[in-house]
Enzyme design. Structure first.
Site, PDB file in Angstrom:
ATOM      1  N   GLN A   1     -33.420  29.254  10.929  1.00 45.87           N
ATOM      2  CA  GLN A   1     -32.813  29.010   9.619  1.00 45.87           C
ATOM      3  C   GLN A   1     -33.853  29.189   8.515  1.00 45.87           C
ATOM      4  O   GLN A   1     -34.909  28.558   8.551  1.00 45.87           O
ATOM      5  CB  GLN A   1     -32.257  27.583   9.614  1.00 45.87           C
ATOM      6  CG  GLN A   1     -32.074  26.950   8.249  1.00 45.87           C
ATOM      7  CD  GLN A   1     -30.899  27.504   7.480  1.00 45.87           C
ATOM      8  OE1 GLN A   1     -31.089  28.134   6.448  1.00 45.87           O
ATOM      9  NE2 GLN A   1     -29.694  27.285   7.975  1.00 45.87           N
TER      10      GLN A   1
ATOM     11  N   ARG B   1     -33.835  28.250   5.474  1.00 42.51           N
ATOM     12  CA  ARG B   1     -33.994  27.073   4.630  1.00 42.51           C
ATOM     13  C   ARG B   1     -34.611  25.945   5.440  1.00 42.51           C
ATOM     14  O   ARG B   1     -34.087  25.535   6.476  1.00 42.51           O
ATOM     15  CB  ARG B   1     -32.630  26.640   4.078  1.00 42.51           C
ATOM     16  CG  ARG B   1     -32.730  25.499   3.082  1.00 42.51           C
ATOM     17  CD  ARG B   1     -31.352  25.115   2.604  1.00 42.51           C
ATOM     18  NE  ARG B   1     -31.440  24.074   1.599  1.00 42.51           N
ATOM     19  CZ  ARG B   1     -30.390  23.375   1.186  1.00 42.51           C
ATOM     20  NH1 ARG B   1     -29.206  23.605   1.691  1.00 42.51           N
ATOM     21  NH2 ARG B   1     -30.539  22.439   0.264  1.00 42.51           N
TER      22      ARG B   1
ATOM     23  N   SER C   1     -19.097  12.004   0.349  1.00 45.28           N
ATOM     24  CA  SER C   1     -17.836  12.739   0.273  1.00 45.28           C
ATOM     25  C   SER C   1     -17.222  12.924   1.659  1.00 45.28           C
ATOM     26  O   SER C   1     -16.008  12.787   1.840  1.00 45.28           O
ATOM     27  CB  SER C   1     -18.066  14.105  -0.381  1.00 45.28           C
ATOM     28  OG  SER C   1     -16.893  14.898  -0.353  1.00 45.28           O
TER      29      SER C   1
ATOM     30  N   LEU D   1     -14.300  19.355   5.093  1.00 46.13           N
ATOM     31  CA  LEU D   1     -13.189  20.227   4.736  1.00 46.13           C
ATOM     32  C   LEU D   1     -13.411  21.661   5.194  1.00 46.13           C
ATOM     33  O   LEU D   1     -12.462  22.408   5.388  1.00 46.13           O
ATOM     34  CB  LEU D   1     -12.980  20.197   3.217  1.00 46.13           C
ATOM     35  CG  LEU D   1     -12.722  18.806   2.611  1.00 46.13           C
ATOM     36  CD1 LEU D   1     -12.516  18.921   1.106  1.00 46.13           C
ATOM     37  CD2 LEU D   1     -11.516  18.149   3.270  1.00 46.13           C
TER      38      LEU D   1
ATOM     39  N   GLU E   1     -25.438  24.431   7.992  1.00 41.90           N
ATOM     40  CA  GLU E   1     -26.373  23.378   8.409  1.00 41.90           C
ATOM     41  C   GLU E   1     -26.395  22.210   7.422  1.00 41.90           C
ATOM     42  O   GLU E   1     -26.580  21.064   7.812  1.00 41.90           O
ATOM     43  CB  GLU E   1     -27.791  23.923   8.593  1.00 41.90           C
ATOM     44  CG  GLU E   1     -28.745  22.833   9.065  1.00 41.90           C
ATOM     45  CD  GLU E   1     -30.054  23.355   9.635  1.00 41.90           C
ATOM     46  OE1 GLU E   1     -30.980  22.549   9.769  1.00 41.90           O
ATOM     47  OE2 GLU E   1     -30.133  24.556   9.940  1.00 41.90           O
TER      48      GLU E   1
ATOM     49  N   GLU F   1     -25.897  33.100   3.372  1.00 42.24           N
ATOM     50  CA  GLU F   1     -25.183  31.869   2.996  1.00 42.24           C
ATOM     51  C   GLU F   1     -26.007  31.065   1.993  1.00 42.24           C
ATOM     52  O   GLU F   1     -25.501  30.593   0.979  1.00 42.24           O
ATOM     53  CB  GLU F   1     -24.901  31.013   4.234  1.00 42.24           C
ATOM     54  CG  GLU F   1     -24.112  29.748   3.882  1.00 42.24           C
ATOM     55  CD  GLU F   1     -24.158  28.697   4.974  1.00 42.24           C
ATOM     56  OE1 GLU F   1     -23.172  27.987   5.126  1.00 42.24           O
ATOM     57  OE2 GLU F   1     -25.196  28.583   5.652  1.00 42.24           O
TER      58      GLU F   1
END
Length: 290
Positions: free
Chosen positions: A42, A44, A58, A65, A83, A116
């Site tokens: 990854q 990031r 949330s 969601l 991730e 992404e």
């Protein structure tokens, strides 16, 4: 020309697929969160704790969601996209997460993760630079080809990649958010490593603006002793070896000469990645523990 074929559908279309699958489609399954593992490649490496906390709150109220895109990897499932949602779900104390399971090749996993993050502006400038460098090295691309794939200007790609020329001390300041990418580009106008470090320290200590840093840069450009030899560029063998090590260890590797001593720097994100790197290197020792 054969190497260019590995791009397949291209990053943009791949990311479009991932968005369609994770946003428009229902999840394929619900997996125990313990069976879902982060992707060690990854691009990031850091996540804002405040943003993660807000997302976790949330998720507690509304659930996840948008399912996480994963692929089967041994007995577990490796994250391809999502991730940040996974990290927030762990923080929220979830036992299970919704997922979309797809067969995705190793070469496309990193590209999807990079796109992404780039499309969501989540990468730090240095993480973005490392992601570009990895794609350039592994896929044998030119900067022009990469700019078309990522829908970014070539100058933006070049300027971001130049951040990796900063001394480690200055990179650390940039990574920690103590200087901005604008400061970093201004500091790069200073030709010497010592001058760049001193200017970066002045920026932090005096809270200078980017414009002030640009005006000061020329004053830090002639500070070397006249007798001090000009720093020689790294030989091609260093660059080739660093590229091979990056590919073998799946992380950023630098080989350079510092004050007359040759050094190898291997980047790792956490203790698990460090243990994995040590294991890979130890496995190449033909003499074992003798």
């Amino acid at each position: 020309m054969a190497k260019k074929a590995v791009l397949g559908k291209g990053l943009v279309s791949l990311m479009g697929e991932a968005d369609a699958e994770t946003a428009a489609m229902k999840s394929d399954s619900v997996l125990p969160i313990s069976k879902v593992k982060p992707n060690k490649g990854q691009p990031r490496k850091t996540f804002d704790e405040t943003e993660l906390s807000e997302l976790a709150d949330s998720i507690k109220q509304n659930g996840i969601l948008q399912p996480i895109l994963v692929r089967k990897h041994g007995t577990s499932y490796e994250i391809v996209a999502g991730e940040r949602r996974y990290q927030a779900a762990k923080l929220a104390g979830l036992d299970e997460v919704p997922v979309v399971i797809r067969e995705i090749s190793d070469e496309d996993v990193f590209k999807l993760a990079l796109i992404e993050n780039l499309q969501r502006s989540n990468l730090t400038p240095l993480e973005e630079a490392r992601g570009y460098r990895q794609l350039l090295d592994e896929k044998d691309l030119t900067q022009e080809e990469l700019s078309k794939i990522l829908s970014k200007s070539r100058s933006a790609i070049t300027n971001t990649l130049r951040l990796m020329d900063l001394p480690t001390e200055v990179q650390d300041l940039l990574e920690a958010g103590r200087i901005t990418a604008g400061h970093a580009r201004a500091i790069l106008a200073v030709p010497t490593e010592e001058g760049r470090i001193r200017l970066a320290e002045k920026v932090v200590n005096e809270n200078l603006s980017v414009r002030q840093t640009e005006r000061l840069a020329p004053l830090f450009s002639g500070t070397e002793e006249p007798s001090k030899p000009r720093r020689e560029p790294a030989p091609q063998s260093f660059k080739r070896a660093a590229r091979e090590l990056r590919q073998a260890l799946n992380t950023n590797v630098k080989i350079k000469n510092v004050r007359g001593k040759n050094k190898i720097e291997i980047e790792f994100a956490d203790e698990d990645m460090l243990a994995h790197i040590v294991e890979m290197i130890a496995a190449q020792n033909p003499y074992g523990d003798e």
